[in-house]
Design an enzyme around this catalytic site. Structure first.
Site, PDB file in Angstrom:
ATOM      1  N   GLU A   1     -22.085  39.100 -56.678  1.00  7.42           N
ATOM      2  CA  GLU A   1     -22.759  39.716 -55.668  1.00  7.42           C
ATOM      3  C   GLU A   1     -23.000  39.065 -54.318  1.00  7.42           C
ATOM      4  O   GLU A   1     -23.864  39.198 -53.492  1.00  7.42           O
ATOM      5  CB  GLU A   1     -24.397  40.141 -55.979  1.00  7.42           C
ATOM      6  CG  GLU A   1     -25.163  38.953 -56.208  1.00  7.42           C
ATOM      7  CD  GLU A   1     -25.226  38.160 -57.539  1.00  7.42           C
ATOM      8  OE1 GLU A   1     -26.096  37.500 -57.920  1.00  7.42           O
ATOM      9  OE2 GLU A   1     -24.124  38.522 -58.495  1.00  7.42           O
TER      10      GLU A   1
ATOM     11  N   GLU B   1     -23.843  45.384 -58.280  1.00  6.57           N
ATOM     12  CA  GLU B   1     -23.617  44.091 -57.527  1.00  6.57           C
ATOM     13  C   GLU B   1     -24.188  44.538 -55.954  1.00  6.57           C
ATOM     14  O   GLU B   1     -24.948  43.745 -55.399  1.00  6.57           O
ATOM     15  CB  GLU B   1     -22.099  43.889 -57.375  1.00  6.57           C
ATOM     16  CG  GLU B   1     -21.495  43.695 -58.490  1.00  6.57           C
ATOM     17  CD  GLU B   1     -22.165  42.445 -59.328  1.00  6.57           C
ATOM     18  OE1 GLU B   1     -22.827  41.481 -58.591  1.00  6.57           O
ATOM     19  OE2 GLU B   1     -22.072  42.280 -60.382  1.00  6.57           O
TER      20      GLU B   1
END
Length: 869
Positions: free
Chosen positions: A275, A309
């Site tokens: 992420e 994410e």
């Protein structure tokens, strides 16, 4: 834990002491600003880091910067080169007087030799990064811990022909060309972030662009970057991203905060995705999809991981975790969020079934074995080993329970408070729970035990009925089994959704109740009960527990047909099947009539979603059956399950063929309805084959040849792979040659064979490990063969120990390349206590051989030594 580790004979040289949660201290130095300059080259990249550092305590400690694998070239303090710096272990130590300085370091690293895939590494001609949890220290010297937040400015210089695309976190600010055929780009991220969220990508990439307008009217440029030939396969991922951005605004009020959001897909990646702020780096299997190469499961997984994410932008990036013991703060909460998103995109009931099945397959065994740990662990040797189902999946269940206890309005108020209060900081699990309390007025003191106690609670539920006085009494009792280091447990807070139904009328006898079981035992009385009641308990799987009830086979069959909660209806069927299979495994005398009748009733109910029917009629896995037994007998479990499958296939032969033919014809469509029909067709085909029907292989091969999509093609291939027909060999050969060169699809070819129920699967897998296309260097390929084989209970647990030797050999070899991936594949060996003495000795022998390997990594040593302890 240290005592257990020290008890292992001849510990590996890499072993070190454990890091304890209680030893946490705030950083001695902070780094408000970081400037990085990369002179990119796969063989020798130079990294110049300029850090503005400020003292954070009065200790007078020197500046300690973490590093691993780089060659230091220079150190400067306030612009002046110094020579009194030193290396202690894996830290660069710089003595500093005063409270604020500018530190500049220059190092050299070799991305193309970085097989660990942590830090800056090369993948298919692309240079990319993976820094969670402690990979940034492999790029440059830095206080590599999540509570040191910094604003990053990045300049990249690279060969323009080889690396025409240069990406980093944040927003682009400038770019240009140089006279020597190189070019440069600068990116700035205005939001403070920990080093594990840093990202950089350089490569020859094509992009699928999109645009999203936020709820406040701001435009965001979206881009998914892949190899030129894969752009068409990114449409689904881009659409999922747009849906996720809108969903997060609508459900949580979270708006995206940068001008661009980029995703890059690479083939070599230890995780599913990462992420990093504004620049998410993905394993290509969670981005690339088209009907010919991706199954419905792949499409669903791509949407879920893209959403996960993206959601981290707030639950992980804007608010990060103070230390790695708080990992579930971001991961558990974000899994809960992505599960909610996925449930809203299709069948919420089927999504809940899938999530619970995953929890039971991975997390329940983890809780019951030597690697059990709390959602907030107390210590670790290698943090990479705590990216587990407990942190992610059980962590999500904790959030779900709090949401259930608080109710939707109070839970939303609590998350708003959390996002507002801790924005731009590194927080703790305690901070999150405190926001739940403050916003709702509820006392969650006892609930906090979920963060500190390992183990899966077991709840005994018994319902009695006094026909004369119209009253029913439900007695509940909970017990949390001992886990390593935690022999004695306190009662947990268990939110149990409960309802009772009339056995004669089939109607609900009153409304659903939410019972908070927070004592060792409790009694609930139902009034106005005029007929024999049947208990529906833990509806929707409202608490991650194991229910032990006295419900009869008839009661479970009744609930599988009448319960108004879809998950409870599915659960009743699964429990009926499980009880039957466990009894058959132990006693060897099958009594399948109740299951066959219940499955027939489910197949006959045309009001049900085909996707739900497909899930409900699937038998529990061999692994889950084994989890119910004091001692796992792989062969007996296999015989019991195959026997019931054959009985269902034979007794319901016409219904399976009807279900198989029921799916409408037409070109592939990715929709909830179409997915359900394909899923039921695949399940029905499996039962037709299980019946021993003479034409089963012919039907499967015809589906394989005619399929216009990977879902139907792989469904047929999986059925054929379990058998011994000529069609099996033909299909595997056709599949391989059709998709040669497509690594993601060839992964499916390896995995399908590793999961086969054939008697010779172990030998076939050993042969596949010598196949020219097999490599341990790619994590996806290692997981497809070695990981899948470890999940094949019968084949892996062959009585001669060949499966254990194979896994140990592969892990020892893989550890030299990629310790993190190797450690993730070890847990099947950790379950030796659940098997007979002969198998247990063979499994222990494999673990001891792994532990005794010279130069073993901390990652694998921790997993193997704990498994032996």
């Amino acid at each position: 834990m240290l005592d257990a580790l020290n008890a292992i004979a001849q510990p590996a040289p890499a072993a070190t002491g454990a890091i304890s949660r209680h030893d946490y201290r705030p950083p001695a130095w902070l780094v408000p600003e970081t400037r990085l300059v990369f002179d990119l080259d796969p063989a020798a990249t130079r990294v110049t880091a300029t850090l503005s550092v400020t003292r954070n305590d009065a200790s007078g400690d020197p500046l300690r910067l973490d590093g691993a694998g780089q060659r230091p070239l220079a150190v400067r303090v306030d612009g002046v080169a110094i020579d009194d710096w030193r290396i202690e272990g894996e830290q660069l130590v710089v003595p500093l007087a005063g409270d604020a300085h500018t530190i500049e370091t220059e190092v050299e690293i070799a991305p193309e030799r970085n097989t660990q895939l942590m830090g800056l590494y090369a993948s298919g001609g692309i240079l990319c990064t993976q820094c969670e949890a402690e990979g940034f220290r492999r790029i440059t010297y830095f206080p590599d811990r999540p509570d040191v937040l910094s604003r990053y400015a990045v300049r990249m210089v690279a060969d323009a022909a080889r690396y025409p695309v240069l990406l980093a976190n944040g927003d682009p600010v400038a770019a240009g060309t140089l006279d020597d055929g190189r070019h440069w780009a600068e990116w700035n991220d205005p939001f403070p972030k920990p080093s594990y969220l840093f990202a950089l990508v350089a490569g020859d990439l094509a992009v699928n662009r999109g645009q999203f307008t936020t709820q406040s009217g701001r435009g965001v440029d979206l881009g998914i970057w892949v190899r030129a030939g894969d752009v068409e396969k990114t449409r689904h991922a881009l659409h999922a991203l747009e849906l996720a951005m809108a969903w997060d605004e609508r459900v949580y009020g979270r708006e995206y905060d940068l001008d661009v959001f980029n995703i890059v897909a690479v083939d070599d990646f230890n995780f599913g995705a990462m992420e990093n702020k504004g620049l998410n780096i993905f394993n290509s299997r969670y981005i690339l999809a088209d009907p010919d190469t991706a199954t419905d499961y792949d499409y669903d997984a791509i949407a879920a991981v893209v959403a996960h994410e993206y959601f981290h932008n707030w639950s992980g990036n804007r608010i990060t975790c103070r230390d790695w013991f708080q990992l579930s703060l971001k991961e558990g909460f974000t899994v809960y969020r992505d599960q909610g998103f996925s449930a809203d995109q299709g069948s919420a009931a089927v999504k809940r079934i899938e999530d619970v099945r995953g929890l039971r397959a991975a997390q329940f065994p983890e809780d019951a074995g030597p690697l059990a740990h709390p959602v907030r662990p107390e210590s670790y040797i290698e943090i990479g080993n705590f990216y587990t189902a407990t942190i992610y999946n059980k962590g999500a269940e904790l959030i779900r329970m709090m949401a259930t206890i608080l109710g939707p309005q109070a839970f939303r108020a609590a998350t708003d408070l959390y996002f507002t209060r801790f924005d731009g900081t590194a927080a703790t699990c305690e901070d999150f729970v405190a926001c739940m309390e403050e916003a709702s007025g509820r006392d969650l003191t006892q609930f906090r035990l979920w963060y500190s106690q390992a183990g899966t609670p077991r709840v005994a539920a018994s319902l009695s009925h006094q026909a004369g006085d119209g009253r029913a009494t439900l007695r509940l009792a909970q017990h949390v089994p001992a886990t390593p280091g935690q022999p004695d447990k306190q009662p947990m807070v268990l939110p149990l959704r409960i309802r009772v139904f009339g056995a004669e009328t089939g109607r609900a006898l009153g409304d659903e109740q939410l019972v908070l079981l927070d004592e060792a035992a409790s009694t609930i009385v139902f009034d106005g009960i005029t007929e024999r009641p049947v208990l529906s308990v833990n509806r929707g799987f409202s608490a991650p527990v194991i229910i032990e009830s006295d419900r009869s086979a008839a009661d479970l069959a009744f609930l599988s047909a009448h319960d108004d909660d879809p998950f409870a209806r599915y659960e009743a069927m699964q429990q009926l099947m499980l009880d039957t299979l466990v009894a058959t495994t132990i006693e060897g005398r099958p009594d399948n009539d109740a299951v066959i009748t219940a499955v027939a009733n489910t197949l006959d109910d045309r009001t049900l979603d085909p996707a739900f029917v497909a899930e409900a009629v699937l038998l529990p896995s061999e692994g889950f059956i084994g989890d119910q037994l004091a001692m796992v007998d792989p062969e007996a479990i296999f015989r019991a399950r195959e026997g019931l499958r054959r009985a269902l296939g034979l007794r319901l032969a016409d219904r399976w063929r009807d279900a198989y033919e029921r799916a409408p014809d037409g070109p592939y469509v990715y929709s909830p309805a179409a997915k359900g029909h394909r899923r039921l067709r695949s399940v029905a085909l499996g039962y037709i084959a299980a019946s021993g029907a003479d034409d089963a292989a012919t039907i499967a091969f015809r589906q394989f040849e005619r399929a216009d999509n990977m879902t139907d093609r792989q469904g047929a291939l999986g059925t054929l792979a379990n058998g011994y027909s000529d069609e099996r060999e033909a299909a595997l050969d056709i599949f391989y040659h059709r998709y040669a060169g497509n690594s993601l699809v060839i992964d499916k070819w390896f995995q399908t064979q590793a999961l086969s129920s054939r008697d010779d699967t172990g030998r076939l897998v050993a042969d596949l490990a010598r196949h020219p296309d097999f490599t341990l260097a790619n994590p996806n390929r290692a997981r497809a063969l070695v990981g899948a084989f470890g999940a094949n209970q019968r084949a892996f647990n062959a009585a001669d120990g060949s499966g254990y030797r194979f896994l140990a050999d592969q892990l020892i070899a893989l550890d030299k390349l990629n310790p993190q991936t190797a450690a993730k594949l070890l847990p099947p060996l950790a379950r030796w206590r659940r098997f007979d003495s002969d198998r247990a000795a063979l499994m222990r022998g494999a673990l001891e051989r792994i532990v005794a390997t010279p130069g073993l990594s901390k990652d694998v040593f921790e997993q193997a030594s704990k498994s032996l302890g």
